[in-house]
Design an enzyme around this catalytic site. Structure first.
Site, PDB file in Angstrom:
ATOM      1  N   TYR A  95       0.808  -1.213  -0.007  1.00  0.00           N
ATOM      2  CA  TYR A  95      -0.114   0.040   0.029  1.00  0.00           C
ATOM      3  C   TYR A  95       0.784   1.435   0.044  1.00  0.00           C
ATOM      4  O   TYR A  95       0.599   1.937  -0.756  1.00  0.00           O
ATOM      5  CB  TYR A  95      -1.102  -0.064   1.049  1.00  0.00           C
ATOM      6  CG  TYR A  95      -2.157  -0.957   0.667  1.00  0.00           C
ATOM      7  CD1 TYR A  95      -2.972  -0.435  -0.001  1.00  0.00           C
ATOM      8  CD2 TYR A  95      -2.123  -2.312   1.046  1.00  0.00           C
ATOM      9  CE1 TYR A  95      -4.384  -0.935  -0.191  1.00  0.00           C
ATOM     10  CE2 TYR A  95      -3.367  -3.073   0.855  1.00  0.00           C
ATOM     11  CZ  TYR A  95      -4.332  -2.523   0.179  1.00  0.00           C
ATOM     12  OH  TYR A  95      -5.424  -3.098  -0.302  1.00  0.00           O
ATOM     13  N   GLU A 137      -8.725  -6.847   4.555  1.00  0.00           N
ATOM     14  CA  GLU A 137      -7.961  -7.894   3.957  1.00  0.00           C
ATOM     15  C   GLU A 137      -7.352  -8.687   4.948  1.00  0.00           C
ATOM     16  O   GLU A 137      -7.178 -10.021   4.512  1.00  0.00           O
ATOM     17  CB  GLU A 137      -7.086  -7.342   3.116  1.00  0.00           C
ATOM     18  CG  GLU A 137      -7.571  -6.821   1.749  1.00  0.00           C
ATOM     19  CD  GLU A 137      -6.666  -5.748   0.936  1.00  0.00           C
ATOM     20  OE1 GLU A 137      -5.389  -5.822   1.060  1.00  0.00           O
ATOM     21  OE2 GLU A 137      -7.185  -5.173  -0.095  1.00  0.00           O
TER      22      GLU A 137
END
Length: 404
Positions: A95, A137
């Protein structure tokens, strides 16, 4: 929590993203793969070349900007994307890489219009959105690994059987190489298959719907061979699976994922509509519904070019002979002479609302559909025109989500 000033700045960029969103995401992927070529082992190269991934990301960024003051509104989309991320092996450390290159792409495309204040606001907003994805997630990875027969990341499977279903579709029966238990799944879910194709520099990962009911000692996927057509290159993975992958050979699979799943306990009529290889999740749904919850009225409606490319027709016809609650209808766009002689189809051309409403007879049903985007767009339009409730309309995209 984002400050009111940050929210105001993000909201002010919505018109700009509507115009320049795809240019920004195109630049983003160029930067990302230049700086981090190892990520080419995760992303679908075909979707990149066709611009599908860039458009899907642009739509997601646009939606995030629109709803930045109430991100809970896009939580269903976050979960849908998170399922794909989990099945591909996306991790928290990816990310910051994505965030850095996305902000640089915004700056590259917008130039001086992307002031330090705007870039700062987007950096802050990206952090909040990324944290939401990472949290969702993490739960999915944990659930995947801790379920009976579950695992994290990828697990070795072997090709137990390879069955040709039509001229363009072949089924692969995949069993765990370690002989261990197999995680369950919900009808409509998919797996990711990871391959090292000889001569290819990068690993290739593709997602395929599971095409049989849960509870079997194997997973089955049914893959359409994507040949080169109209300037579109052939599908490297599908061609490899059809031509080179042999019974007994190994592949790597992620655990089942996806939120396009059938509620088998419903009482309203069930309508399963598919086009082409979009029938694969519908077969899983059909097999599961009839085996575990018989008695519910089911309409199975499939559109294909003709009988040569129509997979699993006899299987569904056999189910219809055994189950009186199942009504089966085939639509062929370009039937062959053999199709006509055998009376193998029920309608020539395309699905239309007068025909569909005459078959199903009630809009108070649960509608599930999957297929090529033009097919899905047409079906979605028909159901809306008919007045079917939004909550009764369910669909799945193969690949990055488009806009119906």
């Amino acid at each position: 929590m984002l400050s009111p000033n940050t929210i105001q700045i993000i909201k002010s960029t919505v018109p700009v993203l509507e115009v320049h969103g795809t240019a920004i995401t195109k630049k983003f992927y160029e930067r990302l793969f230049t700086e981090h070529p190892e990520l080419l082992n995760v992303f679908n190269h075909a979707n990149q070349k066709q611009g599908k991934q860039q458009t899907a990301l642009a739509n997601a960024v646009y939606a995030a900007a629109q709803h930045i003051d109430r991100l809970e509104a896009i939580l269903p989309v976050v979960k849908q994307i998170a399922h794909k991320h989990r099945s591909l092996g996306v991790k928290p450390e990816h990310y910051p890489i994505v965030g850095k290159n996305l902000l640089l792409a915004i700056k590259d495309v917008l130039g001086e219009a992307a002031t330090d204040e705007i870039i700062g606001a987007w950096g802050e907003a990206y952090g909040v959105i990324a944290d939401a994805f990472i949290g969702v997630e993490a739960d999915m990875y944990q659930q995947s690994e801790q379920q009976p027969g579950g695992w994290s990341d990828f697990r070795a499977f072997r090709v137990a059987r390879k069955v040709k279903e039509s001229e363009v579709i072949t089924s692969f029966y995949l069993a765990p190489e370690d002989g261990g238990a197999l995680a369950g799944f919900k009808p409509g879910q998919y797996i990711s298959i990871k391959l090292n194709i000889p001569g290819e520099a990068n690993t290739h990962i593709r997602q395929y719907s599971l095409s049989d009911a849960p509870g079997k000692p194997y997973y089955r996927i049914s893959v359409k061979r994507e040949d080169a057509v109209d300037g579109r290159p052939e599908g490297k993975v599908s061609v490899y699976l059809h031509e080179q992958l042999k019974e007994g050979e190994a592949v790597w699979l992620s655990a089942p994922a996806g939120d396009f799943t059938l509620d088998t306990t419903g009482k309203d009529p069930l309508v399963l509509l598919s086009g082409g290889v979009g029938l694969t999740p519908m077969i899983s749904m059909l097999n599961t519904q009839l085996a575990n919850h018989p008695g519910r009225p089911v309409y199975f409606i499939h559109a294909a070019r003709n009988g040569d490319v129509h997979a699993m027709r006899e299987h569904v016809n056999e189910l219809a002979r055994k189950h009186g609650e199942l009504s089966v209808h085939w639509i062929y766009q370009d039937p062959t002479a053999a199709d006509r002689e055998a009376g193998a189809f029920h309608k020539e051309g395309y699905i239309d609302l007068p025909w569909l409403s005459d078959i199903v007879r009630t809009k108070d049903a649960e509608f599930y559909f999957c297929g090529p985007t033009p097919f899905m767009r047409a079906v979605n339009g028909m159901l809306k025109e008919w007045g079917v409730s939004e909550s009764n309309i369910h669909f799945e995209f193969f690949g990055p989500a488009a806009n119906l």
